[in-house]
Design a protein around this motif. Sequence first.
Motif, mmCIF file in Angstrom:
data_model
loop_
_atom_site.group_PDB
_atom_site.id
_atom_site.type_symbol
_atom_site.label_atom_id
_atom_site.label_comp_id
_atom_site.label_asym_id
_atom_site.label_seq_id
_atom_site.Cartn_x
_atom_site.Cartn_y
_atom_site.Cartn_z
ATOM 1 N N ALA A 1 30.649 25.852 24.194
ATOM 2 C CA ALA A 1 31.272 26.558 24.863
ATOM 3 C C ALA A 1 29.586 26.387 25.887
ATOM 4 N N ASP A 2 30.371 26.132 27.362
ATOM 5 C CA ASP A 2 29.479 26.004 28.976
ATOM 6 C C ASP A 2 29.150 27.199 28.826
ATOM 7 N N PRO A 3 27.765 27.188 28.196
ATOM 8 C CA PRO A 3 26.384 28.585 28.327
ATOM 9 C C PRO A 3 26.248 29.006 29.915
ATOM 10 N N THR A 4 26.958 28.464 31.018
ATOM 11 C CA THR A 4 26.840 29.250 32.241
ATOM 12 C C THR A 4 28.513 29.680 32.257
ATOM 13 N N ALA A 5 29.312 29.766 31.558
ATOM 14 C CA ALA A 5 30.618 30.263 31.180
ATOM 15 C C ALA A 5 30.705 32.014 31.730
ATOM 16 N N PRO A 6 30.934 33.008 32.949
ATOM 17 C CA PRO A 6 31.154 33.871 32.664
ATOM 18 C C PRO A 6 30.845 34.459 31.217
ATOM 19 N N LEU A 7 29.970 35.215 31.224
ATOM 20 C CA LEU A 7 30.507 36.563 30.030
ATOM 21 C C LEU A 7 31.412 37.567 30.596
ATOM 22 N N LEU A 8 31.136 38.184 31.550
ATOM 23 C CA LEU A 8 32.686 39.121 32.065
ATOM 24 C C LEU A 8 32.881 38.422 32.862
ATOM 25 N N SER A 9 34.515 38.820 33.480
ATOM 26 C CA SER A 9 34.291 38.271 34.808
ATOM 27 C C SER A 9 35.534 39.901 35.225
ATOM 28 N N LEU A 10 36.306 40.080 36.577
ATOM 29 C CA LEU A 10 37.038 41.093 36.949
ATOM 30 C C LEU A 10 36.896 39.885 38.175
ATOM 31 N N ARG A 11 38.675 40.856 37.895
ATOM 32 C CA ARG A 11 38.881 39.665 38.873
ATOM 33 C C ARG A 11 40.571 41.228 39.477
ATOM 34 N N GLY A 12 40.481 41.124 41.432
ATOM 35 C CA GLY A 12 41.055 42.008 41.518
ATOM 36 C C GLY A 12 40.870 43.219 40.744
ATOM 37 N N VAL A 13 39.807 43.851 41.124
ATOM 38 C CA VAL A 13 39.897 44.943 40.272
ATOM 39 C C VAL A 13 40.153 46.584 41.979
ATOM 40 N N ASN A 14 41.076 47.462 41.267
ATOM 41 C CA ASN A 14 41.130 48.133 42.314
ATOM 42 C C ASN A 14 41.013 49.906 41.825
ATOM 43 N N LYS A 15 39.768 50.959 42.137
ATOM 44 C CA LYS A 15 39.869 51.945 42.149
ATOM 45 C C LYS A 15 40.305 53.453 43.193
ATOM 46 N N SER A 16 41.108 53.869 42.712
ATOM 47 C CA SER A 16 41.304 55.521 43.791
ATOM 48 C C SER A 16 40.890 56.525 43.415
ATOM 49 N N PHE A 17 40.995 57.189 44.003
ATOM 50 C CA PHE A 17 40.448 58.493 43.584
ATOM 51 C C PHE A 17 41.235 59.358 44.485
ATOM 52 N N GLY A 18 41.912 59.768 44.220
ATOM 53 C CA GLY A 18 43.013 60.590 44.743
ATOM 54 C C GLY A 18 43.229 59.269 46.009
ATOM 55 N N ALA A 19 43.480 60.043 47.755
ATOM 56 C CA ALA A 19 43.673 59.447 48.422
ATOM 57 C C ALA A 19 43.053 58.128 48.748
ATOM 58 N N VAL A 20 41.636 58.007 48.544
ATOM 59 C CA VAL A 20 40.572 57.171 48.512
ATOM 60 C C VAL A 20 40.510 55.902 47.914
ATOM 61 N N ASP A 21 40.097 54.581 48.558
ATOM 62 C CA ASP A 21 40.021 53.557 47.806
ATOM 63 C C ASP A 21 38.859 53.285 47.555
ATOM 64 N N VAL A 22 38.342 53.446 46.545
ATOM 65 C CA VAL A 22 37.002 53.006 46.313
ATOM 66 C C VAL A 22 36.176 51.774 46.194
ATOM 67 N N LEU A 23 37.816 51.002 45.327
ATOM 68 C CA LEU A 23 37.365 49.157 45.521
ATOM 69 C C LEU A 23 38.723 48.840 45.378
ATOM 70 N N ARG A 24 39.101 47.932 45.719
ATOM 71 C CA ARG A 24 39.388 46.909 46.916
ATOM 72 C C ARG A 24 40.022 45.999 46.667
ATOM 73 N N GLY A 25 40.106 45.325 45.232
ATOM 74 C CA GLY A 25 40.446 44.070 44.559
ATOM 75 C C GLY A 25 39.293 43.171 44.374
ATOM 76 N N VAL A 26 38.096 43.858 43.511
ATOM 77 C CA VAL A 26 36.858 43.225 43.626
ATOM 78 C C VAL A 26 36.999 41.979 42.152
ATOM 79 N N ASP A 27 36.563 40.894 42.645
ATOM 80 C CA ASP A 27 36.154 39.806 42.315
ATOM 81 C C ASP A 27 34.375 40.169 41.534
ATOM 82 N N ILE A 28 34.399 40.333 39.970
ATOM 83 C CA ILE A 28 32.856 39.725 39.819
ATOM 84 C C ILE A 28 32.080 39.027 38.267
ATOM 85 N N ASP A 29 32.096 38.045 38.634
ATOM 86 C CA ASP A 29 31.110 37.088 37.063
ATOM 87 C C ASP A 29 29.671 37.719 37.206
ATOM 88 N N ILE A 30 29.920 38.064 35.959
ATOM 89 C CA ILE A 30 28.080 38.197 35.151
ATOM 90 C C ILE A 30 28.335 36.826 34.422
#
Lengths: 341, 303
Positions: B33-62
């Motif tokens: 297994a590639d030691p640099t492969a991400p442990l955790l990946s998020l792709r296109g994450v959205n989150k809104s509270f009511g009408a407020v879009d707090v996260l829009r299509g967030v990607d991240i690799d840890i």
Amino acid sequence: MTETSTRETASGGSTSRGAGAAPHTPARPSRAAGLRDLSNWADWAALVGLIVLVVIFQSLNSTFLSPGNIQSMLVASAILIVLAIGQTFVVATAGIDLSVASTMTLAAVVFGMVFTAGHGLPLSMAAAVVAGAMVGLVNGLLVARGRITDFIVTLGTLSAASGLALILSDGKPATIISAPLLKLSTGSIGIFGYSVIVALVIALIAHIVLFRTRFGTHVLATGGNAEAANATGVRTKRVKTWVYVISGVLAGIGSILLVARVGAAEPAANTAFLLNSVAAVVLGGVSLFGGRATIIGPVIGALLLTALVNGLTLLGVSQFYQPLSVGIVVVLAAFLTRFQK
Amino acid sequence: MFGLLADPIGQTTRLNVETSMTTITAAESVPVADPTAPLLSLRGVNKSFGAVDVLRGVDIDIRPGRVTALVGDNGAGKSTLIKGIAGIHSFDAGEYTFEGKPVTVHSPKDSNALGIEVVYQDLALCDNLDVVQNMYLGRELKKSALLDEDTMEAKAKETLSGLSVRTLKSVRTLVASLSGGQRQTVAIARAVLWNSRIVILDEPTAALGVAQTEQVLLLVRRLADRGLGVVLISHNLTDVFQVADDIAVLYLGQMVAQVEAKSVTNNQVVELITAGRSGDLGLKHPMADVIEEGASKTGGVSA
């Protein structure tokens, strides 16, 4: 008992674990420094108050410390001890249970109904405890899940439970004649009446639950910082529900002691028990903001309040002065808690 | 482990999700297994509270063994992002993969089970409990029905000394009587008590003095050197450049860049934080479509 109390109050509640083994003392100031520090006096308030009262009453009336009077004081404090322990669990989570006394009344009436219907003593006692637990469960669910302020919820159940007691009993007391119950209220081992022994066993169990189990830690965590507790995976809602159930169960057990003592199940208001249960908890150094609690503190608080009333009666002070004196003592104790760390 | 930095993200100096993903997939041909492969990946994450879009299509690799700094202005969505990762509130949409496998995280218990630990800004410590009680809060060890105090105390001491923490006199001290740095240390030690894989630190140095900040940053580095994936949320770019390997920038709920710390300057990061764009990094220029139509290089997230 007194030895344990010293250790418990000295360590200020949540650090009571090292008891027995070599205590972990680095954060604790030396004894001499401790005496100068007002915050230590706050932790000791109930015990100091009790000793002061005993000395005063004994010097004014030598029958105060007679074995007979000590025994009757202990018996008289049993119900209050049981209720105050239940109240302690609720207050430890930063809540309050204003319905303890009426829950006890309702449980007593249920006891009377089941007993009068001829179902025997064990079933009647179980019914009383279950009735108390049900009221506690309603309280707990409304506070934890319904997100209604504890004060309002238990104020509501205070009224509802005493109303229900009146409806169920039709406002009439039911006389309970039972030899074992009579034995419970009059029998004793040495100066310890059976009812006090029941109360002290409950106190011991409560102490173990609060300081030696996961649930107890979660109760203190919920009271100390509910948000933090939640974030670390403590199910604070469940904890909050359970403390009210505990309070209800103990109110049920209290009702058994009450019926045994009075010899009847009556739908009386018992308001004094509510006020005194909160007073005992405050006197015992339990923080009304939650997270800081002992079991021994409220037990001593309950003994203090009983000794106060008993002593005043012995001195021939009019009954009318008793609520006044209780009020002064409680406010003084609350004043001392300002100096708690 | 840090010699293996020749990963695509570092080279392209631009967050290009598609590219990095394909390269990693290619690396799977290697049996180990590639030691640099991400442990955790998020792709296109959205989150809104009511009408407020707090996260829009967030990607991240840890990635393991690396400190990823998560930076962004107030209200950029940093806290929402980590709360979502921790399962305190679920994301509305998007992929959450752990070690390449899609997972569902709906409660702190779920993320804890994966080995993800969060150290919150407000520390989430109970002042009225002692160090051991706090480290084990919610996951106390039991011996039959009662707490196993001895084992908990021994393990807590072991963990603290394993992190070279020597500032605590006793593990039975009430947290209320600890200094800010000590509290932070306890919170971090709690996070690594559980064989965690990823530790997320929310502003660990925010309220600390110079010496204490230094201590905590050393501790952060030590976590990564032990092979954990570390996420560091900070407003202090000096801290970030001192300790971070990667920098991920959130701007108004969008992940505008995840770059290697070495490849960017302080000024570039400030521009990314405040404007969401710095040179060819970050969000594409409003006129970018006109300038270079259909260019494959536009790495900005267009939600």
